[in-house]
Scaffold this motif. Sequence first.
Motif, PDB file in Angstrom:
ATOM      1  N   TYR A  40     120.068  40.308  10.128  1.00  0.00           N
ATOM      2  CA  TYR A  40     120.330  38.892   9.898  1.00  0.00           C
ATOM      3  C   TYR A  40     121.781  38.539  10.210  1.00  0.00           C
ATOM      4  O   TYR A  40     122.702  39.311   9.909  1.00  0.00           O
ATOM      5  N   GLY A  41     121.960  37.348  10.754  1.00  0.00           N
ATOM      6  CA  GLY A  41     123.231  36.663  10.745  1.00  0.00           C
ATOM      7  C   GLY A  41     123.032  35.402   9.927  1.00  0.00           C
ATOM      8  O   GLY A  41     122.110  34.632  10.189  1.00  0.00           O
ATOM      9  N   GLN A  42     123.863  35.185   8.897  1.00  0.00           N
ATOM     10  CA  GLN A  42     123.627  34.083   7.972  1.00  0.00           C
ATOM     11  C   GLN A  42     124.895  33.305   7.669  1.00  0.00           C
ATOM     12  O   GLN A  42     125.982  33.876   7.571  1.00  0.00           O
ATOM     13  N   ALA A  43     124.706  32.010   7.531  1.00  0.00           N
ATOM     14  CA  ALA A  43     125.732  31.128   6.990  1.00  0.00           C
ATOM     15  C   ALA A  43     125.227  30.642   5.648  1.00  0.00           C
ATOM     16  O   ALA A  43     124.199  29.956   5.565  1.00  0.00           O
ATOM     17  N   LEU A  44     125.913  31.030   4.571  1.00  0.00           N
ATOM     18  CA  LEU A  44     125.463  30.772   3.209  1.00  0.00           C
ATOM     19  C   LEU A  44     126.463  29.874   2.488  1.00  0.00           C
ATOM     20  O   LEU A  44     127.634  30.234   2.333  1.00  0.00           O
ATOM     21  N   GLU A  45     125.992  28.719   2.048  1.00  0.00           N
ATOM     22  CA  GLU A  45     126.849  27.799   1.321  1.00  0.00           C
ATOM     23  C   GLU A  45     127.173  28.351  -0.066  1.00  0.00           C
ATOM     24  O   GLU A  45     126.300  28.879  -0.762  1.00  0.00           O
ATOM     25  N   ASP A  46     128.442  28.245  -0.461  1.00  0.00           N
ATOM     26  CA  ASP A  46     128.898  28.638  -1.801  1.00  0.00           C
ATOM     27  C   ASP A  46     128.610  30.097  -2.136  1.00  0.00           C
ATOM     28  O   ASP A  46     128.388  30.443  -3.299  1.00  0.00           O
ATOM     29  N   LYS A  60     133.336  29.163  -1.586  1.00  0.00           N
ATOM     30  CA  LYS A  60     133.318  28.616  -0.236  1.00  0.00           C
ATOM     31  C   LYS A  60     132.215  29.312   0.550  1.00  0.00           C
ATOM     32  O   LYS A  60     131.604  30.276   0.081  1.00  0.00           O
ATOM     33  N   ASN A  61     131.950  28.787   1.750  1.00  0.00           N
ATOM     34  CA  ASN A  61     130.850  29.303   2.547  1.00  0.00           C
ATOM     35  C   ASN A  61     131.136  30.721   3.037  1.00  0.00           C
ATOM     36  O   ASN A  61     132.289  31.100   3.262  1.00  0.00           O
ATOM     37  N   ALA A  62     130.053  31.491   3.184  1.00  0.00           N
ATOM     38  CA  ALA A  62     130.164  32.859   3.675  1.00  0.00           C
ATOM     39  C   ALA A  62     129.383  33.000   4.969  1.00  0.00           C
ATOM     40  O   ALA A  62     128.338  32.361   5.155  1.00  0.00           O
ATOM     41  N   PHE A  63     129.895  33.836   5.852  1.00  0.00           N
ATOM     42  CA  PHE A  63     129.223  34.131   7.117  1.00  0.00           C
ATOM     43  C   PHE A  63     129.057  35.638   7.191  1.00  0.00           C
ATOM     44  O   PHE A  63     130.043  36.373   7.223  1.00  0.00           O
ATOM     45  N   ASP A  64     127.826  36.082   7.215  1.00  0.00           N
ATOM     46  CA  ASP A  64     127.552  37.513   7.106  1.00  0.00           C
ATOM     47  C   ASP A  64     126.559  37.975   8.154  1.00  0.00           C
ATOM     48  O   ASP A  64     125.575  37.280   8.455  1.00  0.00           O
ATOM     49  N   PHE A  65     126.776  39.175   8.674  1.00  0.00           N
ATOM     50  CA  PHE A  65     125.772  39.910   9.431  1.00  0.00           C
ATOM     51  C   PHE A  65     125.357  41.092   8.577  1.00  0.00           C
ATOM     52  O   PHE A  65     126.216  41.855   8.101  1.00  0.00           O
ATOM     53  N   LEU A 432     115.098  31.469  14.041  1.00  0.00           N
ATOM     54  CA  LEU A 432     116.143  30.598  13.515  1.00  0.00           C
ATOM     55  C   LEU A 432     115.556  29.843  12.336  1.00  0.00           C
ATOM     56  O   LEU A 432     114.508  29.207  12.463  1.00  0.00           O
ATOM     57  N   GLN A 433     116.210  29.911  11.186  1.00  0.00           N
ATOM     58  CA  GLN A 433     115.638  29.341   9.957  1.00  0.00           C
ATOM     59  C   GLN A 433     116.695  28.602   9.148  1.00  0.00           C
ATOM     60  O   GLN A 433     117.836  29.053   9.032  1.00  0.00           O
ATOM     61  N   TRP A 434     116.276  27.463   8.616  1.00  0.00           N
ATOM     62  CA  TRP A 434     117.125  26.668   7.717  1.00  0.00           C
ATOM     63  C   TRP A 434     116.413  26.511   6.390  1.00  0.00           C
ATOM     64  O   TRP A 434     115.219  26.226   6.330  1.00  0.00           O
ATOM     65  N   ASN A 435     117.149  26.714   5.287  1.00  0.00           N
ATOM     66  CA  ASN A 435     116.624  26.532   3.940  1.00  0.00           C
ATOM     67  C   ASN A 435     117.506  25.545   3.195  1.00  0.00           C
ATOM     68  O   ASN A 435     118.734  25.678   3.204  1.00  0.00           O
ATOM     69  N   HIS A 436     116.869  24.576   2.559  1.00  0.00           N
ATOM     70  CA  HIS A 436     117.588  23.603   1.746  1.00  0.00           C
ATOM     71  C   HIS A 436     117.062  23.682   0.322  1.00  0.00           C
ATOM     72  O   HIS A 436     115.868  23.495   0.068  1.00  0.00           O
ATOM     73  N   TYR A 437     117.954  23.978  -0.627  1.00  0.00           N
ATOM     74  CA  TYR A 437     117.589  24.138  -2.025  1.00  0.00           C
ATOM     75  C   TYR A 437     118.062  22.922  -2.822  1.00  0.00           C
ATOM     76  O   TYR A 437     119.239  22.567  -2.762  1.00  0.00           O
ATOM     77  N   ASP A 438     117.155  22.318  -3.552  1.00  0.00           N
ATOM     78  CA  ASP A 438     117.488  21.226  -4.464  1.00  0.00           C
ATOM     79  C   ASP A 438     117.184  21.716  -5.874  1.00  0.00           C
ATOM     80  O   ASP A 438     116.024  21.919  -6.234  1.00  0.00           O
ATOM     81  N   TYR A 439     118.228  21.906  -6.690  1.00  0.00           N
ATOM     82  CA  TYR A 439     118.056  22.516  -8.002  1.00  0.00           C
ATOM     83  C   TYR A 439     117.737  21.513  -9.101  1.00  0.00           C
ATOM     84  O   TYR A 439     117.539  21.901 -10.252  1.00  0.00           O
ATOM     85  N   ASP A 440     117.716  20.218  -8.771  1.00  0.00           N
ATOM     86  CA  ASP A 440     117.241  19.152  -9.653  1.00  0.00           C
ATOM     87  C   ASP A 440     118.212  18.794 -10.768  1.00  0.00           C
ATOM     88  O   ASP A 440     118.389  17.628 -11.091  1.00  0.00           O
ATOM     89  N   VAL A 441     118.875  19.776 -11.370  1.00  0.00           N
ATOM     90  CA  VAL A 441     119.755  19.529 -12.514  1.00  0.00           C
ATOM     91  C   VAL A 441     121.210  19.709 -12.074  1.00  0.00           C
ATOM     92  O   VAL A 441     121.564  20.733 -11.476  1.00  0.00           O
ATOM     93  N   ASP A 442     122.061  18.736 -12.376  1.00  0.00           N
ATOM     94  CA  ASP A 442     123.470  18.809 -12.005  1.00  0.00           C
ATOM     95  C   ASP A 442     124.133  20.046 -12.612  1.00  0.00           C
ATOM     96  O   ASP A 442     124.041  20.302 -13.808  1.00  0.00           O
ATOM     97  N   ASN A 456     122.445  25.011   0.923  1.00  0.00           N
ATOM     98  CA  ASN A 456     121.837  25.233   2.229  1.00  0.00           C
ATOM     99  C   ASN A 456     122.217  26.611   2.746  1.00  0.00           C
ATOM    100  O   ASN A 456     123.273  27.149   2.402  1.00  0.00           O
ATOM    101  N   ASP A 457     121.347  27.161   3.586  1.00  0.00           N
ATOM    102  CA  ASP A 457     121.738  28.335   4.356  1.00  0.00           C
ATOM    103  C   ASP A 457     121.003  28.349   5.684  1.00  0.00           C
ATOM    104  O   ASP A 457     119.930  27.750   5.833  1.00  0.00           O
ATOM    105  N   PHE A 458     121.623  28.987   6.651  1.00  0.00           N
ATOM    106  CA  PHE A 458     121.047  29.159   7.980  1.00  0.00           C
ATOM    107  C   PHE A 458     120.935  30.639   8.263  1.00  0.00           C
ATOM    108  O   PHE A 458     121.836  31.431   7.948  1.00  0.00           O
ATOM    109  N   THR A 459     119.817  31.035   8.877  1.00  0.00           N
ATOM    110  CA  THR A 459     119.574  32.435   9.184  1.00  0.00           C
ATOM    111  C   THR A 459     119.162  32.584  10.646  1.00  0.00           C
ATOM    112  O   THR A 459     118.278  31.861  11.128  1.00  0.00           O
TER     113      THR A 459
END
Length: 466
Positions: A40-46, A60-65, A432-442, A456-459
Amino acid sequence: MRKALLAVAALTGTALTANAALLKVSDQTFANFGLKLQIYGQALEDAAKYTDANGNTNYKNAFDFTIQNARAYFSGQLNPIVQFGANLDFTVTGANTSHEATSTTKVRDAFINFHFMDAFNVMAGYYRMPFSRANLVDRYDTIFMPQDGWVRVGGPYKDQIAPTLYIPKSNASQTNKNAKVALTASDVLGGPTLGNAVAITKTTDEADFARDAGLTVWGNVLDGMVKYYVGVYDGFGDHNAGEVVAGGGKDNLGYAVRLEFTPTMLGFQADKGYLHKETYLGKKKDLTFGFSYGASKLDLGSKSYSFKSWTLDANWEQKFDFQGIALVPKFEVAYVYTDGDNLPLANTDTSKNEQARLDNVKTWYVTVGTLFDKPIWLGKLGIYVKYQKTKVEFNQSTLKDKNNKDVTETKPSVWSVAIPYYLADQNAKIVLQWNHYDYDVDGWDPRATRADDTNNDFTLAFQVQF
């Protein structure tokens, strides 16, 4: 010979390619083995946690292989009755930037199957429990690439959909920190294995949540029109539970029953193996309906908690040719319900008193998409969308959100878009994959503590099977 190989491959979910290594004693005694890789190559938010110049914790965002998974597999048979298989994983699944990871190399699956007849098999070992359809799909037969594994080793999981909660010390006999409870987009589909989310240590990765050790009787009736599974398993309250959840030495078994119906009289083709595939890539006309029930029990000190789950699911996939355009549309839908039996929870790993009780977890998802079944340059292209929503309800809750408001329920959701490019079916592909997570509670983002409730993350994933 090839028919026997195909039968074993369908049973185990292993690859069967022209390049597969084969140890052959006779047409009835053989074994094949090989290697599988997911890079995997991934861009992971937070995902990157750090302390700033003022001593504050920030993200901050991470970029990992990463080597998301490296697997050696074996499968075969001693004779037409005695079959076997094993998947040996040589990385910690998705432990970002921790590439050596040999301390938790493990036997991911290992089983012996007695194939007395198509209608009567007896399987023993450690393998995927027959609960939801999603539970019965091997990671190398998916459309959406698995997001299991840690964001940070011992921290939240990549697809975690709620903050990590804990069983308070007043409800367990632990002497150290409290047992973790992590709900992820994967384990909420596991039914009775949802309880495995209680048994988390820093050496337990999410890929195990779908599995348990036990015995399953299963088979195909009426040439696959009906498939059944009946199993008994160790459960997460077994005699070694004290190592992870302080189960007090009590031994509790888990159970699962699954029935599937495929209308073969209408020309649909049954999947007769133990496992399923998320896509058959146009090679099978599939319409399957499934129903499952599972139960498991957890003892904590002098108290017991029984988890009961059921699910309904359906999958349709069929190839169409229209004016020279070949499409393989897919539609899959499922609903999973788990009764939490008022399991006590707290929001810190040192809390002595409960702050909520788990009432139930409800999850549904829908997947739509298609494979374009004509080569585009070197391979075939697909596009798929999945939406999954979970509702977690609490009783007697004093949990709070970012704004100090009471939290009695949370309804996290996940959008996923996958664009796979198949160079050699599942044996070689790029996704190529995009995931969007909505956790509902602040403030309930498991990766961070900022005020927003999304992530969000991209893979970019590479897969090969030999």
